[in-house]
Write an enzyme that holds these catalytic residues in place. Structure first.
Site, short mmCIF file in Angstrom:
data_model
loop_
_atom_site.label_atom_id
_atom_site.label_comp_id
_atom_site.label_asym_id
_atom_site.label_seq_id
_atom_site.Cartn_x
_atom_site.Cartn_y
_atom_site.Cartn_z
N SER A 204 10.93 -36.73 -24.56
CA SER A 204 9.90 -36.98 -25.57
C SER A 204 9.46 -35.67 -26.20
O SER A 204 9.23 -34.67 -25.50
CB SER A 204 8.71 -37.68 -24.92
OG SER A 204 7.73 -37.96 -25.88
N GLY A 205 9.35 -35.68 -27.51
CA GLY A 205 9.01 -34.46 -28.24
C GLY A 205 10.22 -33.71 -28.75
O GLY A 205 10.08 -32.73 -29.46
N THR B 121 12.69 -39.85 -32.39
CA THR B 121 12.20 -40.80 -33.39
C THR B 121 12.50 -40.32 -34.80
O THR B 121 12.95 -41.09 -35.66
CB THR B 121 10.69 -41.02 -33.21
OG1 THR B 121 10.44 -41.52 -31.90
CG2 THR B 121 10.17 -42.02 -34.23
N ASN C 38 5.94 -35.27 -20.18
CA ASN C 38 5.69 -35.66 -21.57
C ASN C 38 4.49 -36.59 -21.64
O ASN C 38 4.29 -37.44 -20.77
CB ASN C 38 6.92 -36.37 -22.16
CG ASN C 38 8.17 -35.55 -21.98
OD1 ASN C 38 8.22 -34.42 -22.41
ND2 ASN C 38 9.15 -36.11 -21.31
N SER D 240 6.16 -40.58 -23.22
CA SER D 240 7.53 -40.84 -22.78
C SER D 240 7.85 -42.32 -22.87
O SER D 240 7.06 -43.17 -22.43
CB SER D 240 7.71 -40.36 -21.34
OG SER D 240 9.00 -40.67 -20.88
N SER D 241 9.00 -42.65 -23.45
CA SER D 241 9.43 -44.05 -23.52
C SER D 241 9.87 -44.50 -22.14
O SER D 241 10.75 -43.89 -21.53
CB SER D 241 10.60 -44.19 -24.52
OG SER D 241 10.20 -43.83 -25.81
N GLY E 51 15.53 -39.96 -21.02
CA GLY E 51 16.52 -39.03 -20.51
C GLY E 51 16.40 -38.82 -19.02
O GLY E 51 15.58 -39.43 -18.33
N GLU F 220 15.46 -37.42 -15.45
CA GLU F 220 14.15 -36.96 -14.97
C GLU F 220 14.29 -36.38 -13.58
O GLU F 220 14.99 -36.95 -12.72
CB GLU F 220 13.13 -38.10 -14.97
CG GLU F 220 12.75 -38.58 -16.36
CD GLU F 220 11.65 -39.63 -16.34
OE1 GLU F 220 11.30 -40.10 -15.24
OE2 GLU F 220 11.14 -39.98 -17.42
#
Length: 1447
Positions: free
Chosen positions: A158-159, A163, A209, A212-213, A437, A439
């Protein structure tokens, strides 16, 4: 990663560093297996040789755009390359066909504008600079060409920009596939608008994050058969359900829970909510708020997003009511009941939350209590209700919460898909996968285990794809690759998912036994996998275990594995919620078939996770994959900050380094023949000097160095891991030996020079000493001789002294006497001369006196004689009388009068002089005023002419506008032909001339024809005859102009005779005629073959000439398009009407009867009042001129476009001549010709087109416009290609393009300004860019010099891109200084809000660059009086007016 070999002292290497991951340095000492390295930061590091990697000192400063081009493919080289490119704002880099995207954390709009999309449309992958558009374009082209679905896998934490990358992918796909709108919004807009909703319910804060998705998202963009977007669907996978009930510090639960707690007060009171810390599902972590994020604001934003995606207000309320119910459900606690293994509500607080849960879910509270605390056991005899202990009740509660949330999330996704709209008939799609992703945290539980299992699956898919790409590359180059081992992670996947015996199977087995604990589960794992190389048992823990994943080793804590894996499908829960009074809740739990609802059935989250993952992999395996790896360069979220350790970890987790390992298993280093020879030719210069082919030369060099295992492909050399380093080491040794030899040679030469100089100095010193001694000797010898002679002279002097004195006295006396004698002679001579002069004067005076005396004597004699005569003649008596003298008075009066006259004359003269002066001044003033008057008259005349022209234009425009307004209600002449009587009359003016057969059947009510039926019938037959004859003439004209009539001089015959016929027939002045339509149709039919430039040029010449004649002739009538009221001629006969028509002939037509025949000719162009058909014809003709012009221009563009792609980069084969010492290159002249062959092809095309246009006498004005736009097109294509391809921004390539531009400049010079015009000036962008590439001493140039002197037309963005992409492959020079680069960045940052300035690409202008007025002003007047008619109509009596007049 390849085994580094041949690390020697002095080698430049990379070593590991704890702060920056890898740091460069050079080896100073090697001891056994260790090397001592002096790093660039001044430290000395000792490292094992196996962990030391060579550094490529010849790598470009700005990095390479494809990391497969790196000489050394290892972690440090990859990291350095990405860092170098990121510093230049090059955020995209390829690794083969994998795209790495580094988040810039700043707006770069120039990378994503429409110009950039146009450039990447249809471009092969790798031809232009790396870009996300290139990946999308490849996927789209593969889908269209092969008919197979494609997928784009976007990964990253994330980041990292997933997106935004997904948004750009969908935007480009929409650009390629059209935009299909649904309810005013495009498909990709709707997909993107769903992101806030999915993030609210599917994203959470993790350790690393804040957003995070916790689910996988696969966006399917569906296309129809035409390649247009027809629908889309969002598929979600692997939602982390356990997070609803269990979270660890400092993470958070899903965002929606916190958003609801921060909702407006009335919502909070309505659902009886409080702070997040008051709910069990949220207070397991101490993190309730995110820094810089307002949950209250996000709640409102989520509600707005739900409105956008089509979720109604009632459905939104139901959704948040369910969310609130889950929060209350988590606060229900249980304690032991009175019965054994039973449970009851713990306290009043639990009862309150039970009641609130039942109210929010609209179900019975007692039924909810029983569903949580009891289980129904169905036996063959009876149905038994078994109580649950508090622990089992808690598990039942959490299971219900997870089930409700999971089904709620699925409902939201389905609702979004319904809103977007899917295409069930779509046969092909492009999917974009956005998934969490890899982790690895300090504490890793069941969630990380499932996520990493997913990434292992995806990594296997990725590895297979990378290996497949490697195989395709090897097959393409026709090399043997059968023995290459595939790096696979199947052993890890078997460890996790294999049945039976995998970790998930053992976990499910443990969950089904009530007495199992995490300790027994861990022990089972230790026993089962004690010999597995991927499974590691920690030494200091009895419940933890480690798995060696592709991205590294991860330690898992198994203490919550069993609880998080349990997911019972409880029949009581199903029955309870399906009976809810809330239709939304009951809809989430539809009734199940009887056989599945009779008992509770154990369902493992791990097993379900595996099934969903299997479905995802099946979807991906059915598509052609493409990969985008997003990287977050720093955790500060700031631009221009690159954290090496952070990036390296993401590269590992993203599988990029794993892909590198796969490449290293085969041939990680690939070099095209030219580059290999250029770099390693120094190892075997004798091979370069031989006449070998490049491929053979490469093989001989490798064989000479004893390398094995390499492969020689069709265009490249493939080296195994470590071989590049070995070659570089040998190259370094060779260069070192050369350096030492050169140094020795230099020292020897220096010693020789020193010795020679010393010998010279010694000899010179001896010579000077000898010279001094010789001079002294000579001086002394001369002195001796002189003294001896002196003595002799002194002796002789003493003897002759007395004689000499006497002699001197005598000589002196003689001299005095001689002087006195000469003086006496001079005085005597002067005296004689003076006496002679005096005598001459006296004689002349005497003669003058004598002459005067003679004259006096004569006068005296005459007077005496006169006196004598007077005495003799005098009377004897003399009488004296008084005489009055009047003459004296007259003289006095006359004298006075004369004086007066003189005075008056002088005064008159003065007055005349004054008058003359005044007259002169007045005359000057008058001349000045007359000059000003003439100037004023000229200006007035010009203004009057301008005023008249403007009045005429205004009248024309008003009339044309009036005509066009009436066009909607007018009827096309072609439709009137069939239903109209050919005997009806059409008059073009008041004289009643019949000119055409297309007439109106409706007669004028004011016409006398209603009252003169007899006359009308009498005329009917002759009129029909005339109309038929006129029709024949028109048919003949159309047949004539359809042929190629050629030119009379430079005048197109077809245009001239057409104009003369139309003017003769007075077609411009009629209300209805079809002749104009037929002419336009003839032109349109002739230019249907768009590729025939000869035909296009011929008709462009004719159409423009005819348009010029119409422009200078036609004047819009005030009643154009209106049927004027006309009165019938008094002469009712045909002859009478014709006679009157002759009288009414326009001024521009001369008609007369000669020998009974009609002749005429057009001498001058006079203005004619035009009606609607003529004005429409002029507009149509204008449109055809523009169309033909555009077709010719586009044909030339099509012809030169393939050559332009070859002209921007020098041919690879020609660069072999740059290798020093080669004799395989062509001669200088022949080589230069081969280099610029593509440019000469363009020049040849330009010459061909110019000759075609000149042969067809196209007006030079239009020719200039064509070539101006063509050169502008060349400028745009070359300049854009230069900015998008780094390999083109080199010094040698700049020289190549500069030579080609010189060819174009030479063409412009030869074509002259008449035809080339300002075409050369259109190349200003590419000229200045190339000038910058080939200029020397770039680091010394300031930004002001570059932007104002060298490249004034280039923007800062363009200069920045050229400066950062520049590399010198010839002399090794550098680009501009870092200060200049920094200043450019500052200027770009200040100007970042300007979308125009941010776009560094140029846009091709395909508009029509001229108007009818421009053509009229630019073309000279045309004399059409002497145009010979073509043979087809020359003998026809109806066209006798076309014959040239003979005076």
């Amino acid at each position: 990663m390849g085994t580094p070999v041949n690390i020697i002292i002095g080698s430049h290497v990379w070593v590991e560093d704890p702060t920056v991951a890898w740091i460069d340095g050079h080896v100073t000492k090697i001891t056994g297996e260790n090397a001592e390295v002096q790093t660039s930061n001044g430290k000395t590091v000792v490292a094992n040789l196996s962990k030391v990697y060579p550094k490529d000192m010849e790598a470009p400063a700005g990095g390479v755009d494809d990391m497969t081009k790196l000489s050394y493919l290892h972690e440090s080289g990859v990291l350095q390359n990405l860092a170098a490119r990121y510093q230049l704002n090059e955020i995209y880099t390829y690794t083969g066909n994998i795209l790495i995207a580094i988040n810039p954390f700043q707006r770069l709009p120039h990378l994503y504008d429409s110009h950039m999309m146009t450039q990447y449309k249809g471009a092969p992958l790798g031809e232009l600079s790396p870009h996300v558009f290139a990946v999308a374009d490849v996927a789209y082209r593969a889908m269209i060409n092969e008919g197979k679905s494609n997928s784009i896998l976007v990964s990253g934490e994330s980041g990292a920009g997933k997106t935004e990358t997904t948004k750009m992918l969908m935007r480009y796909l929409a650009y390629l596939g059209g935009r299909v709108a649904t309810e005013g919004r495009t498909v990709e807009q709707q997909v993107l608008e769903s992101n806030p909703v999915l993030e609210a319910f599917g994203n959470a804060k993790t350790v690393r994050n804040n957003n995070s998705s916790r689910f996988g998202k696969f966006v399917e963009i569906q296309f129809n058969r035409q390649g247009k977007i027809s629908g889309a669907a969002i598929r979600t996978y692997l939602l982390e359900r356990s997070r609803v009930c269990q979270i660890s510090d400092p993470e958070r639960n899903y965002h929606c829970f916190y958003l609801l707690c921060a909702a407006p007060q009335e919502i909070v009171e309505k659902y009886k909510l409080g702070k997040p810390s008051s709910f069990h599902y949220l207070n397991q972590s101490n993190c309730y708020e995110l820094v810089g994020v307002s949950d209250a604001h996000d709640y409102l934003a989520t509600r707005r997003a739900m409105d956008i995606v089509g979720i109604s207000a009632q459905e939104q309320d139901a959704i948040f009511r369910v969310v609130a119910g889950i929060l209350h459900l988590g606060n229900i606690d249980f304690t032991k009941g009175q019965e054994i293994d039973s449970s009851v509500l713990k306290d009043d607080k639990s009862k309150f939350h039970l009641k609130m849960t039942a109210e929010l879910l609209m179900c019975d509270s007692e039924a909810l209590k029983d569903a949580l605390c009891k289980r129904v056991m169905i036996t063959p005899e009876e149905v038994i209700k078994r109580p649950l202990d508090p622990h089992a009740a808690t598990i039942s509660r959490d299971g219900l919460a997870k089930t409700i949330y999971s089904r709620l999330f699925d409902w939201i996704v389905d609702k979004i898909n319904v809103s977007i709209g899917q295409d069930p008939t779509s046969k092909s799609l492009i999917g974009v996968l956005d998934i969490y992703g890899f982790e690895s945290f300090k504490t890793n539980s069941f969630e990380q285990f499932c996520i990493n299992f997913t990434n292992e699956k995806l990594q296997q898919h990725f590895n297979q794809h990378v290996f497949k790409m490697e195989q395709e590359e090897y097959t393409k180059e026709e090399i043997d690759w059968s023995y290459i081992e595939f790096v696979d992670n199947q052993d890890v996947l078997d460890l996790i998912e294999k049945k039976p015996g995998g970790i998930i199977a053992l976990l499910d087995e443990a969950c089904m036994f009530p007495k199992s604990t995490h300790e027994t589960f861990a022990q089972k794992l230790y026993q089962t996998f004690k010999t597995h190389k991927r499974f590691i048992k920690p030494k200091l823990s009895r419940t933890d275990f480690s798995i060696s994943h592709y991205a590294g080793e991860v330690l898992y804590q198994s203490d919550q594995f069993l609880d998080k894996n349990k997911d019972y499908v409880v029949a009581e829960h199903q029955d309870l919620l399906s009976a809810s009074k809330c239709s939304f809740v009951s809809g989430l739990f539809p009734s199940l078939p009887d056989e599945t609802s009779k008992s509770s059935k154990f369902s493992s989250i791990g097993s379900r996770f595996k099934l969903q993952l299997q479905a995802l992999m099946e979807t991906l395996n059915s598509t052609e994959p493409h990969y985008v790896r997003c990287v977050k360069p720093n955790n500060l979220l700031k631009p221009a900050v690159f954290e090496n350790l952070n990036v390296m970890q993401q590269l590992r987790c993203g599988g990029v380094l794993e892909a590198i390992r796969i490449s290293c298993a085969g041939y990680p280093t690939r070099r095209i023949f030219y580059e290999f020879l250029h770099r390693f030719g120094v190892l075997a210069p004798e091979i370069l000097e031989g006449n070998y082919d490049e491929k053979i030369a490469c093989g001989k060099i490798l064989e000479k160095k004893g390398l094995t295992g390499f492969q020689i492909g069709k265009t490249k050399v493939f080296l195994r891991a470590g071989q590049m380093a070995e070659l570089d080491a040998r190259r370094a040794e060779s260069l070192w030996r050369r350096k030492l030899a050169f140094k020795f040679k230099k020292q020897t030469k220096a010693a020789t020079v020193i010795q020679a100089r010393w010998r010279c100095y010694r000899a010179h010193s001896y010579h000077k000493k000898l010279k001094r001694a010789l001079i002294v000797t000579q001086c002394r010898w001369r002195g001796r001789v002189a003294r001896k002679e002196l003595r002799k002279l002194k002796m002789a002097a003493r003897e002759t002294g007395a004689l000499k004195e006497a002699k001197d006295k005598l000589e002196k006396t003689v001299e005095d006497l001689t002087w006195r004698l000469q003086l006496e002679k001079r005085l005597r001579t002067d005296l004689e001369e003076a006496k002679g002069q005096e005598i001459a004067k006296l004689q002349s005076s005497l003669q003058a006196t004598q002459s005067k005396l003679d004259e006096t004597t004569e006068m005296l004699a005459k007077e005496r004689e006169a006196v004598r005569k007077a005495v003799e003649e005098a009377p004897p008596v003399i009488k004296e009388t008084t005489v009055h003298v009047e003459d004296t008075e007259k003289i006095d009066s006359l004298t006075a009068e004369v004086e007066n006259l003189k005075a008056s004359f002088q005064s008159e003269q003065r007055r005349a002089d004054d008058a003359e002066n005044k007259f002169t001044e007045a005359q000057k003033i008058s001349e000045e005023r007359q000059r000003k008057l003439h100037e004023s008259e000229g200006k007035v005349h010009q203004l009057q002419e301008s005023f008249h022209r403007l009045e005429e234009k205004l009248a024309n425009v008003e009339s044309e506008n009036k005509v066009l307004r009436q066009q909607a209600v007018s009827i096309a002449p072609s439709k009137l032909l069939s239903g109209r009587s050919k005997s009806s009359l059409q008059r073009s003016s008041e004289n009643g001339l019949v000119i055409n057969t297309e007439t109106r059947t409706t007669a004028d009510p004011l016409s006398p024809s209603f009252n003169m039926r007899e006359n009308y019938e009498v005329e009917d037959k002759p009129q029909k005859s005339l109309n038929e004859k006129q029709q024949e003439h028109q048919d003949l004209l159309i047949r004539c102009i359809a042929q190629d009539l050629g030119f009379a001089g430079s005048r197109p015959v077809a245009a001239c005779i057409t104009y003369k016929c139309l003017l003769q027939w007075r077609s411009f002045e009629v209300e209805r005629t079809s002749v104009f339509d037929r002419i336009i149709q003839t032109i349109g039919h002739a230019i249907e073959t768009q590729d025939n430039n000869e035909v296009l040029a011929y008709w462009l010449s004719n159409a423009s000439t005819l348009l010029l004649l119409l422009q200078r002739t036609l004047k819009a009538s005030g009643a154009a398009g209106m049927a004027p009221q006309r009165r019938r001629s008094s002469s009712a006969t045909l002859f009478g009407r014709m006679t009157q028509s002759f009288r009414g002939t326009p001024q521009g037509v001369n008609l007369s009867f000669v020998n009974g025949s009609l002749t005429g000719g057009v001498d001058k162009l006079r203005q004619v009042e035009a009606k609607y058909p003529a004005l429409l014809f002029k507009q149509q003709l204008t449109a055809y001129v523009e169309k033909i012009y555009g077709m010719i221009r586009d044909n030339l563009k099509k012809e030169i476009s393939p050559l332009l792609g070859l002209c921007i980069q020098a041919p690879r084969t020609s660069r072999a001549s740059l290798v020093k010492g080669t004799s395989r290159s062509l001669g200088n002249a022949a080589g230069q010709q081969a280099l610029i062959a593509h440019w000469q092809g363009i020049v040849k095309s330009l010459d061909s087109f110019l000759n075609t246009l000149k042969a067809n006498h196209v007006p030079p004005f239009l020719v200039r416009k064509v070539f101006t736009q063509i050169f502008s097109f060349i400028n745009v294509q070359l300049f854009n290609s230069l900015l998008l391809r780094r390999e083109c921004c080199s010094f040698s390539n700049g020289e190549y393009v500069k030579a080609g531009l010189a060819e174009l400049e030479n063409w412009c010079y030869k074509s002259t300004d008449e035809y080339a015009g300002s075409a050369w000036d259109e190349l200003k962008h590419i000229r200045q860019a190339i000038g910058f590439l080939v200029i020397h001493q770039k680091p010394k140039k300031t930004l002001d010099e570059i932007s104002h002197d060298l490249c004034p037309v280039l923007s800062v963005q363009q200069l920045y891109r050229i400066s950062t992409m520049y590399w010198d492959d010839k002399y090794g020079t550098h680009s501009v200084s870092p200060e200049v680069i920094s200043n450019m960045r500052v200027l770009m940052t200040e100007d970042s809000n300007n979308p125009v300035s941010n776009s560094f690409l140029l846009d091709d202008d395909s508009s029509i660059p001229f108007s009818v007025d421009d053509i009229s002003k630019s073309m000279d007047p045309i004399d059409i009086s002497d145009i010979e008619p073509p043979p087809l109509i020359r003998e026809n009596s109806g066209f006798i007016f076309l014959l040239p007049r003979t005076d």
